[in-house]
Design a protein around this motif. Structure first.
Motif, PDB file in Angstrom:
ATOM      1  N   UNK A  28       0.748  -1.061   0.075  1.00  0.00           N
ATOM      2  CA  UNK A  28       0.006  -0.101  -0.089  1.00  0.00           C
ATOM      3  C   UNK A  28       0.975   1.350  -0.078  1.00  0.00           C
ATOM      4  N   UNK A  29       0.390   2.343  -0.395  1.00  0.00           N
ATOM      5  CA  UNK A  29       0.997   3.528  -0.186  1.00  0.00           C
ATOM      6  C   UNK A  29       0.385   4.699  -0.983  1.00  0.00           C
ATOM      7  N   UNK A  30       1.006   5.614  -1.247  1.00  0.00           N
ATOM      8  CA  UNK A  30       0.755   6.915  -1.713  1.00  0.00           C
ATOM      9  C   UNK A  30       1.880   7.703  -2.577  1.00  0.00           C
ATOM     10  N   UNK A  31       1.936   7.741  -3.863  1.00  0.00           N
ATOM     11  CA  UNK A  31       2.962   8.537  -4.555  1.00  0.00           C
ATOM     12  C   UNK A  31       2.186  10.028  -4.819  1.00  0.00           C
ATOM     13  N   UNK A  32       3.050  10.900  -4.697  1.00  0.00           N
ATOM     14  CA  UNK A  32       2.720  12.459  -5.181  1.00  0.00           C
ATOM     15  C   UNK A  32       3.607  13.044  -6.349  1.00  0.00           C
ATOM     16  N   UNK A  33       4.907  12.330  -6.598  1.00  0.00           N
ATOM     17  CA  UNK A  33       5.287  13.035  -7.960  1.00  0.00           C
ATOM     18  C   UNK A  33       5.592  11.778  -8.889  1.00  0.00           C
ATOM     19  N   UNK A  34       5.621  12.148 -10.019  1.00  0.00           N
ATOM     20  CA  UNK A  34       5.870  11.211 -11.294  1.00  0.00           C
ATOM     21  C   UNK A  34       7.051  12.044 -12.266  1.00  0.00           C
ATOM     22  N   UNK A  35       8.187  11.123 -12.576  1.00  0.00           N
ATOM     23  CA  UNK A  35       8.903  11.637 -13.376  1.00  0.00           C
ATOM     24  C   UNK A  35       9.264  10.851 -14.680  1.00  0.00           C
ATOM     25  N   UNK A  36       8.950  10.931 -15.809  1.00  0.00           N
ATOM     26  CA  UNK A  36       9.289  10.294 -17.015  1.00  0.00           C
ATOM     27  C   UNK A  36      10.694  10.104 -17.154  1.00  0.00           C
ATOM     28  N   UNK A  37      11.104   9.246 -17.913  1.00  0.00           N
ATOM     29  CA  UNK A  37      12.492   9.034 -18.285  1.00  0.00           C
ATOM     30  C   UNK A  37      13.123  10.188 -19.067  1.00  0.00           C
ATOM     31  N   UNK A  38      12.408  10.953 -19.762  1.00  0.00           N
ATOM     32  CA  UNK A  38      12.697  12.210 -20.413  1.00  0.00           C
ATOM     33  C   UNK A  38      12.468  13.796 -19.571  1.00  0.00           C
ATOM     34  N   UNK A  39      12.082  13.450 -18.244  1.00  0.00           N
ATOM     35  CA  UNK A  39      11.846  14.444 -17.316  1.00  0.00           C
ATOM     36  C   UNK A  39      13.019  15.066 -16.833  1.00  0.00           C
ATOM     37  N   UNK A  40      13.333  16.246 -16.562  1.00  0.00           N
ATOM     38  CA  UNK A  40      14.329  16.631 -15.723  1.00  0.00           C
ATOM     39  C   UNK A  40      13.577  17.176 -14.318  1.00  0.00           C
ATOM     40  N   UNK A  41      12.615  17.506 -14.258  1.00  0.00           N
ATOM     41  CA  UNK A  41      11.704  17.739 -12.926  1.00  0.00           C
ATOM     42  C   UNK A  41      11.316  16.562 -12.475  1.00  0.00           C
ATOM     43  N   UNK A  42      11.375  16.416 -11.180  1.00  0.00           N
ATOM     44  CA  UNK A  42      10.775  15.251 -10.510  1.00  0.00           C
ATOM     45  C   UNK A  42       9.377  14.984 -10.596  1.00  0.00           C
ATOM     46  N   UNK A  43       8.650  16.430 -10.514  1.00  0.00           N
ATOM     47  CA  UNK A  43       7.284  16.529 -10.645  1.00  0.00           C
ATOM     48  C   UNK A  43       6.573  16.997 -12.019  1.00  0.00           C
ATOM     49  N   UNK A  44       7.338  16.365 -13.150  1.00  0.00           N
ATOM     50  CA  UNK A  44       6.945  17.212 -14.399  1.00  0.00           C
ATOM     51  C   UNK A  44       5.665  16.784 -14.988  1.00  0.00           C
ATOM     52  N   UNK A  45       5.119  15.520 -14.215  1.00  0.00           N
ATOM     53  CA  UNK A  45       3.874  14.800 -15.059  1.00  0.00           C
ATOM     54  C   UNK A  45       2.659  15.427 -14.153  1.00  0.00           C
TER      55      UNK A  45
END
Length: 433
Positions: A170-187
């Motif tokens: 179980x859990x909760x994610x709050x940031x998603x960074x694609x392979x071609x993203x520089x920013x950790x919360x780009x999505x």
């Protein structure tokens, strides 16, 4: 989530007096530390044949690192970790794409870039709580690991193995960074709450269930059951069944105009049977879509690899109402003195894809088809200083109907489009400590 984490840790502490625990075997913060670097050279080329999309070609070199301390000893153990990657492009990469590398505001590929983050963990008995940057392997929230560098999520992940053969997560994610993203919360992920369980019924049967609620985007559920039966002469038969059920909220990004004002849904399921004997493996699979739209994933911060279906190669054969049949064959060359060399070939045919006009998505104007011929050769070094280094060459020949190619741009389509694709991956893993 904080209350849930506290409850899980307290229950784990109580159970730990009854069951053998991983924490009781903790080696210590320094003594149990592990570190590794994966040096990867990657090349991906897509020669588009649909008349709409441009060809893409990307080549780069990266070092993917993972550093983890051991858990401190005691009733509650603590550990820290770091994951990340440092990369440089190879050549100009004027036509890069397909999530291979980041681009600046002018559209040019970065010359070099570094990404990553840290995480902290606490463990009681056989229950571990981790917060920070992670690579997710959940079927409903899966990081893309099929590009130069992995996709990252940031948040809380809890895994408990207190009951024999049962894993709860179980859990909760709050940031998603694609392979071609520089920013950790780009999505732009606000919140993805997930849960799940997998259970080993016996040596032959395994089952799992996972769910995720991506805030203001979607609810998704996944279930799987697999069965393996040993046969005579060291052969085996494996049967596998899986399925996804997804409900998108109105306004979520999908391939259908109706999603702007309506809640849409999809069900995709698949079954496969594989026979394995010595150096041979052959598998037959069937996959089926139903619902308002095709199985749409990745673009709602729900993981670019959240497609654990049997007929997924370059195409995922996930169009609206699409049915597909696949045949795969794998050969291991160990009997020829080439242990570590494998060849995989597959053919998948998809049909009955509902195609509609973009401005009138309820009216079907065509029943499209697509087919893919997939080949891959991979060699992994078996011993010596370069043990586990691997070279992989992969080629896909994908063709689909003009309407599913969406050459005019006027049709509802989530197909990749007719494409010839090459991937070349050279991986050299190095253990640091």
């Amino acid at each position: 989530m904080q209350k849930l984490t506290l409850v899980v840790l307290i229950q784990a502490a109580l159970i730990s007096s009854v069951y053998a625990s991983e924490q009781s075997e903790a080696k210590g913060f320094v003594e149990g530390a592990e570190g590794s670097v994966l040096f990867r050279t990657g090349y991906l080329n897509r020669d588009k044949k649909d008349g709409l999309n441009n060809d893409t070609s990307s080549a780069a070199q990266t070092a993917i690192f993972k550093l983890d301390s051991g858990f401190t000893q005691g009733k509650v153990g603590f550990a820290v970790g770091v994951v990340g990657d440092a990369s440089i492009k190879l050549g100009a990469n004027k036509n890069t794409g397909n999530q291979m590398m980041p681009r600046d505001s002018s559209g040019d590929a970065y010359d070099h870039w570094v990404r990553g983050g840290a995480n902290v963990s606490a463990r009681v008995s056989n229950t571990t709580v981790t917060y920070g940057t992670q690579v997710s392997e959940l079927p409903v929230l899966a990081s893309n690991t099929a590009r130069l560098v992995p996709e990252y999520f940031t948040g809380l992940y809890v895994e408990s193995n207190e009951i024999k053969d049962l894993t709860l997560i179980g859990g909760k994610f709050t940031q998603n960074q694609w392979s071609n993203d520089i920013k950790s919360d780009a999505q732009g992920l606000d919140s993805a709450v997930f849960w799940g369980a997998k259970y080993k019924f016996n040596d032959q049967i395994n089952g799992s269930y996972y769910g995720v609620d991506v805030e203001d985007k979607l609810d998704r559920h996944y279930a799987n059951v697999s069965y393996t039966r040993p046969l005579k002469n060291d052969a085996s038969l494996s049967l596998d069944a899986m399925g996804y059920q997804t409900d998108w909220e109105a306004g979520a990004a999908t391939t259908d105009k109706r999603s702007l004002t309506e809640s849409l849904s999809n069900t995709i399921w698949g079954v496969s049977a594989s026979y394995n004997k010595d150096v041979h493996s052959v598998a037959l699979s069937y996959q089926d879509n139903s619902g308002d739209i095709g199985y749409d994933y990745a673009y709602n911060a729900d993981g670019l690899q959240s497609i654990y279906v049997p007929n997924s190669y370059l195409s995922d054969f996930n169009g609206k109402d699409e049915k597909s049949l696949g045949l795969m064959y794998n050969y291991n060359f160990k009997n020829h003195g080439l242990a570590g060399l494998n060849w995989t070939s597959a053919f998948v045919y998809g049909w009955d894809i509902d195609i509609a006009e973009y401005d009138n998505p309820t009216k079907t104007i065509d029943q499209a088809e697509e087919h893919e011929f997939f080949n891959q050769v991979k060699y992994t070094v078996q011993s010596g200083a370069m043990k586990d280094a691997s070279l992989r060459l992969r080629h896909s020949y994908l063709r689909s109907s003009d309407t599913y190619n969406n050459a005019s741009g006027n049709y509802v389509s989530n197909g990749i489009g007719s494409t010839n694709e090459w991937r070349i991956w050279l991986d050299i893993p190095v253990t640091l400590f």
